[in-house]
Write an enzyme that holds these catalytic residues in place. Structure first.
Site, PDB file in Angstrom:
ATOM      1  N   TYR A   1      -2.434  -1.619  10.390  1.00 33.59           N
ATOM      2  CA  TYR A   1      -2.393  -1.721   8.925  1.00 33.59           C
ATOM      3  C   TYR A   1      -1.050  -1.214   8.400  1.00 33.59           C
ATOM      4  O   TYR A   1      -0.421  -1.838   7.544  1.00 33.59           O
ATOM      5  CB  TYR A   1      -3.548  -0.898   8.350  1.00 33.59           C
ATOM      6  CG  TYR A   1      -3.721  -0.997   6.851  1.00 33.59           C
ATOM      7  CD1 TYR A   1      -4.479  -2.026   6.294  1.00 33.59           C
ATOM      8  CD2 TYR A   1      -3.159  -0.049   5.999  1.00 33.59           C
ATOM      9  CE1 TYR A   1      -4.669  -2.112   4.923  1.00 33.59           C
ATOM     10  CE2 TYR A   1      -3.337  -0.129   4.628  1.00 33.59           C
ATOM     11  CZ  TYR A   1      -4.097  -1.165   4.094  1.00 33.59           C
ATOM     12  OH  TYR A   1      -4.276  -1.235   2.730  1.00 33.59           O
TER      13      TYR A   1
ATOM     14  N   SER B   1       0.859  -1.188   0.000  1.00 30.61           N
ATOM     15  CA  SER B   1       0.000   0.000   0.000  1.00 30.61           C
ATOM     16  C   SER B   1       0.893   1.234   0.000  1.00 30.61           C
ATOM     17  O   SER B   1       2.077   1.142   0.371  1.00 30.61           O
ATOM     18  CB  SER B   1      -0.851  -0.012   1.276  1.00 30.61           C
ATOM     19  OG  SER B   1      -1.506   1.218   1.475  1.00 30.61           O
TER      20      SER B   1
HETATM   21  P1  NAD Z   1     -11.715  -5.864  -0.100  1.00 31.52           P
HETATM   22  O1  NAD Z   1     -12.321  -5.799   1.254  1.00 31.52           O
HETATM   23  O2  NAD Z   1     -12.558  -5.573  -1.290  1.00 31.52           O
HETATM   24  O3  NAD Z   1     -11.014  -7.269  -0.320  1.00 31.52           O
HETATM   25  C1  NAD Z   1     -10.330  -7.925   0.693  1.00 31.52           C
HETATM   26  C2  NAD Z   1     -10.262  -9.374   0.317  1.00 31.52           C
HETATM   27  O4  NAD Z   1      -9.613 -10.075   1.369  1.00 31.52           O
HETATM   28  C3  NAD Z   1     -11.653 -10.000   0.141  1.00 31.52           C
HETATM   29  O5  NAD Z   1     -11.630 -10.871  -0.965  1.00 31.52           O
HETATM   30  C4  NAD Z   1     -11.837 -10.779   1.431  1.00 31.52           C
HETATM   31  O6  NAD Z   1     -12.657 -11.923   1.244  1.00 31.52           O
HETATM   32  C5  NAD Z   1     -10.404 -11.180   1.706  1.00 31.52           C
HETATM   33  N1  NAD Z   1     -10.180 -11.560   3.087  1.00 31.52           N
HETATM   34  C6  NAD Z   1     -10.358 -10.816   4.204  1.00 31.52           C
HETATM   35  N2  NAD Z   1     -10.077 -11.544   5.296  1.00 31.52           N
HETATM   36  C7  NAD Z   1      -9.707 -12.776   4.845  1.00 31.52           C
HETATM   37  C8  NAD Z   1      -9.316 -13.968   5.496  1.00 31.52           C
HETATM   38  N3  NAD Z   1      -9.245 -14.057   6.829  1.00 31.52           N
HETATM   39  N4  NAD Z   1      -9.023 -15.035   4.730  1.00 31.52           N
HETATM   40  C9  NAD Z   1      -9.105 -14.974   3.378  1.00 31.52           C
HETATM   41  N5  NAD Z   1      -9.486 -13.865   2.706  1.00 31.52           N
HETATM   42  C10 NAD Z   1      -9.788 -12.786   3.459  1.00 31.52           C
HETATM   43  O7  NAD Z   1     -10.450  -4.892  -0.045  1.00 31.52           O
HETATM   44  P2  NAD Z   1      -9.449  -4.334  -1.155  1.00 31.52           P
HETATM   45  O8  NAD Z   1      -9.495  -2.872  -1.055  1.00 31.52           O
HETATM   46  O9  NAD Z   1      -9.670  -4.983  -2.454  1.00 31.52           O
HETATM   47  O10 NAD Z   1      -8.071  -4.786  -0.526  1.00 31.52           O
HETATM   48  C11 NAD Z   1      -7.267  -5.805  -1.071  1.00 31.52           C
HETATM   49  C12 NAD Z   1      -5.826  -5.585  -0.664  1.00 31.52           C
HETATM   50  O11 NAD Z   1      -5.374  -4.353  -1.227  1.00 31.52           O
HETATM   51  C13 NAD Z   1      -5.625  -5.474   0.844  1.00 31.52           C
HETATM   52  O12 NAD Z   1      -4.423  -6.115   1.226  1.00 31.52           O
HETATM   53  C14 NAD Z   1      -5.511  -3.978   1.050  1.00 31.52           C
HETATM   54  O13 NAD Z   1      -4.779  -3.662   2.187  1.00 31.52           O
HETATM   55  C15 NAD Z   1      -4.799  -3.563  -0.220  1.00 31.52           C
HETATM   56  N6  NAD Z   1      -4.921  -2.147  -0.537  1.00 31.52           N
HETATM   57  C16 NAD Z   1      -6.149  -1.600  -0.785  1.00 31.52           C
HETATM   58  C17 NAD Z   1      -6.216  -0.251  -1.085  1.00 31.52           C
HETATM   59  C18 NAD Z   1      -7.522   0.409  -1.390  1.00 31.52           C
HETATM   60  O14 NAD Z   1      -7.563   1.645  -1.454  1.00 31.52           O
HETATM   61  N7  NAD Z   1      -8.597  -0.323  -1.614  1.00 31.52           N
HETATM   62  C19 NAD Z   1      -5.070   0.536  -1.131  1.00 31.52           C
HETATM   63  C20 NAD Z   1      -3.847  -0.058  -0.864  1.00 31.52           C
HETATM   64  C21 NAD Z   1      -3.783  -1.403  -0.570  1.00 31.52           C
END
Ligand code: NAD
Length: 257
Positions: free
Chosen positions: A152, A139
């Site tokens: 986080y 991130s």
């Molecule tokens: P999201 O909530 O849409 O997706 C998260 C995913 O993780 C889902 O598929 C969920 O089922 C899965 N998950 C959660 N807990 C779990 C567990 N215990 N076992 C298995 N799967 C599990 O979120 P997102 O925004 O798509 O985030 C995905 C990744 O990207 C994360 O690591 C997040 O930190 C990172 N990220 C997101 C952003 C953003 O702005 N959305 C920015 C930087 C990094």
């Protein structure tokens, strides 16, 4: 070496960035393994629709990424792992002195330790296959900090460190390890933190989006899941064979500030 026909495991991929990455890898011809902890009909239907759309094999495997054994079992159950995308993640927003200890533990387990366990299980398979790509979703918060996100930010900085170590341990092999550092991408995870952030800052939704989330994103636009997926495809391509141990920011200029 082409991505077509390779097996890609994407953790946490029934939604958001993980699903977007799985879609783009499948578009490039990879067979994909979707994962979450839910095991709903919709999860299997997502895999089916990716298989049909892109003419690849797509499977859903349930595994709870907060559990070390389940992380390793996911890789073993997949049977092959040429491309490992460590994406599963959760978030919690609170000041350190009010941060629930169980939330800290869950975030460290799912956002950081899971990547250690899946990588440990996948590297022998990549060595056996003679090719491998580890793509960790860190991130902008793996490179910078913000208040109220201690667990986080600690986890995402940890992912960058794990990425560098993985790259050094595989440097003389046809295996690379890199981290993608997205800025804000409008996914369910981001939607879910808007109410808490409204409370922390005493703002309405539009103010949180404009003045907190996109405040540090100079483009003033959310990144998209397709852009993160395209970056993962690049890291799996031959063009990136000498790109290892680094971070790629997809953050509208956030980390240039
Ligand atoms: P999201 O909530 O849409 O997706 C998260 C995913 O993780 C889902 O598929 C969920 O089922 C899965 N998950 C959660 N807990 C779990 C567990 N215990 N076992 C298995 N799967 C599990 O979120 P997102 O925004 O798509 O985030 C995905 C990744 O990207 C994360 O690591 C997040 O930190 C990172 N990220 C997101 C952003 C953003 O702005 N959305 C920015 C930087 C990094």
């Amino acid at each position: 070496m082409t991505i077509a026909g390779k097996t890609a495991i994407v953790t946490g991929s029934n939604s958001g960035i993980g699903l977007g990455v799985a879609q783009e890898l499948a578009r490039a011809g990879a067979n994909v393994v979707l994962n979450s902890f839910t095991d709903n009909d919709e999860d299997h239907a997502l895999a089916e629709s990716i298989a049909q759309e892109h003419g690849v094999t797509a499977r859903y495997i349930r595994a709870d990424m907060s559990k070390p054994d389940a992380c390793r079992a996911l890789v073993e159950q997949a049977g092959a792992c040429d491309i490992l995308v460590n994406n599963a993640g959760i978030q919690h927003v609170a000041p350190i002195d009010e941060f629930p200890a169980e939330k800290w533990d869950a975030i460290i387990a799912i956002n950081l330790s899971s990547a250690f366990h899946t990588t440990a299980a996948a590297l022998p398979m990549m060595r056996e296959a003679g090719w491998g790509r580890v793509v960790n979703i860190s991130s902008a918060h793996g490179l910078t900090a913000s208040p109220f996100k201690s667990a986080y930010i600690a986890a995402k900085h940890g992912v960058v460190g794990l990425t560098k170590t993985t790259a050094l341990e595989t440097a003389e092999e046809p295996i690379t390890a890199n981290a993608i550092c997205p800025g804000y991408v409008l996914t369910p995870l981001v939607e879910a933190q808007i109410p808490d952030t409204m409370k922390e800052y005493g703002m309405d939704r539009d103010q949180v989006v404009r003045d907190v989330m996109l405040k540090r994103q100079p483009s003033k636009e959310f990144a998209t899941v397709e852009q993160i997926g395209g970056t993962a495809v690049y890291l799996c391509s031959d063009a990136a064979a000498q790109v290892t141990g680094t971070t790629i920011s997809v953050d509208g200029g956030w980390t240039a500030l």
